[in-house]
Design a protein around this motif. Structure first.
Motif: not given
Ligand code: ATP
Length: 235
Positions: A11, A14, A16, A35-42, A45, A83, A160, A193
């Protein structure tokens, strides 16, 4: 069925996801944990085309889908349940479900899919004319999964599904997924999670830490790995 090779995603500046390798076998339930922010949602996507990879490749059903538009990825058989479910509270349960099959050309086939989904999720049937906003959290998640199934996908990406649900309701959603796979052979990629409950229904799991795969193994092996559980899975 799904193969991910050297996948990276950014992003802006950043990073991801970093060089992620991952395989999902046909008919399996595969958990993506971390954990939160590990990149799972990305990761989900990128698979469904909502975020473009900055490197690497995603192959689904033998076809390179890395640069495919989202609608074509959906038509190729990948359904993404985001989510929170993404249901539209003002529309009825039935209208929400129908949204999942709008693109299917055959009206009779759409009607059959609706009957099947309502049969699969018995709590939804008596509420089909009610606004989705009146459903409980668990029912809303069932509706979101049902909408994903309306397009008769070969693979379901779930972000999730137990988030924000009471433990008993979350367990019910996991049981629904387990039964769905047993009954239909559907392939499920499950981001959670709540690692313990996800692994309890999964065959295989991948653990992400700061955008990298830090562990992958049979679900039972991951569940038994105390060090990994403490370091990455939080239980
Ligand atoms: P969560 O459980 O909080 O959704 P996650 O494991 O799904 O966490 P992601 O949401 O994929 O993690 O985020 C991975 C990294 O990318 C994190 O550092 C997050 O801050 C960053 N990130 C996610 N979405 C964006 C965005 N739209 N713009 C900028 N950075 C982003």
């Amino acid at each position: 069925m799904l193969e991910i090779e050297g996948l990276s995603a950014h992003y802006g500046p950043v990073r991801a996801l970093s060089e992620v390798n991952l395989k999902v076998e046909e008919g399996s339930i595969t958990a993506i944990l971390g954990a939160n922010g590990a990149g799972k949602t990305t990761l989900l996507r990128v698979i469904s085309g909502l975020v473009r990879a900055s490197g690497g490749r995603v192959t689904a059903f033998g076809e390179d889908i890395t640069a495919m538009p989202t609608d074509r990825i959906a038509r190729s058989g990948v359904a993404h349940v985001p989510e929170g479910g993404g249901v539209i509270p003002e529309l009825t349960v039935e209208e929400n479900l129908r949204l999942g099959a709008l693109w299917r050309p055959d009206r009779a086939d759409r009607a059959r899919a609706l009957d099947e989904v309502l049969e699969l999720f018995p709590p939804l049937a008596p509420r089909r004319s009610k606004a989705a906003g009146t459903l409980s959290g668990g029912e809303r998640q069932m509706l979101a999964i049902g909408r994903g199934l309306m397009g008769r996908p070969r693979m379901l990406l779930l972000d999730e599904p137990s988030l924000g649900l009471a433990p008993l309701v979350a367990a019910k959603i996991m049981a629904v997924l387990r039964d769905l796979r047993a009954d239909t052979g559907l392939t499920v990629l499950l981001v959670e999670q709540n690692a313990r409950s996800a692994l309890s229904i999964s065959d295989y799991g991948f653990v992400l830490g700061l955008g990298e795969v830090v562990a992958s193994d049979d679900a039972a092996t991951l569940l038994a790995d105390d060090q990994l559980r403490h370091a990455y899975l939080g239980f």
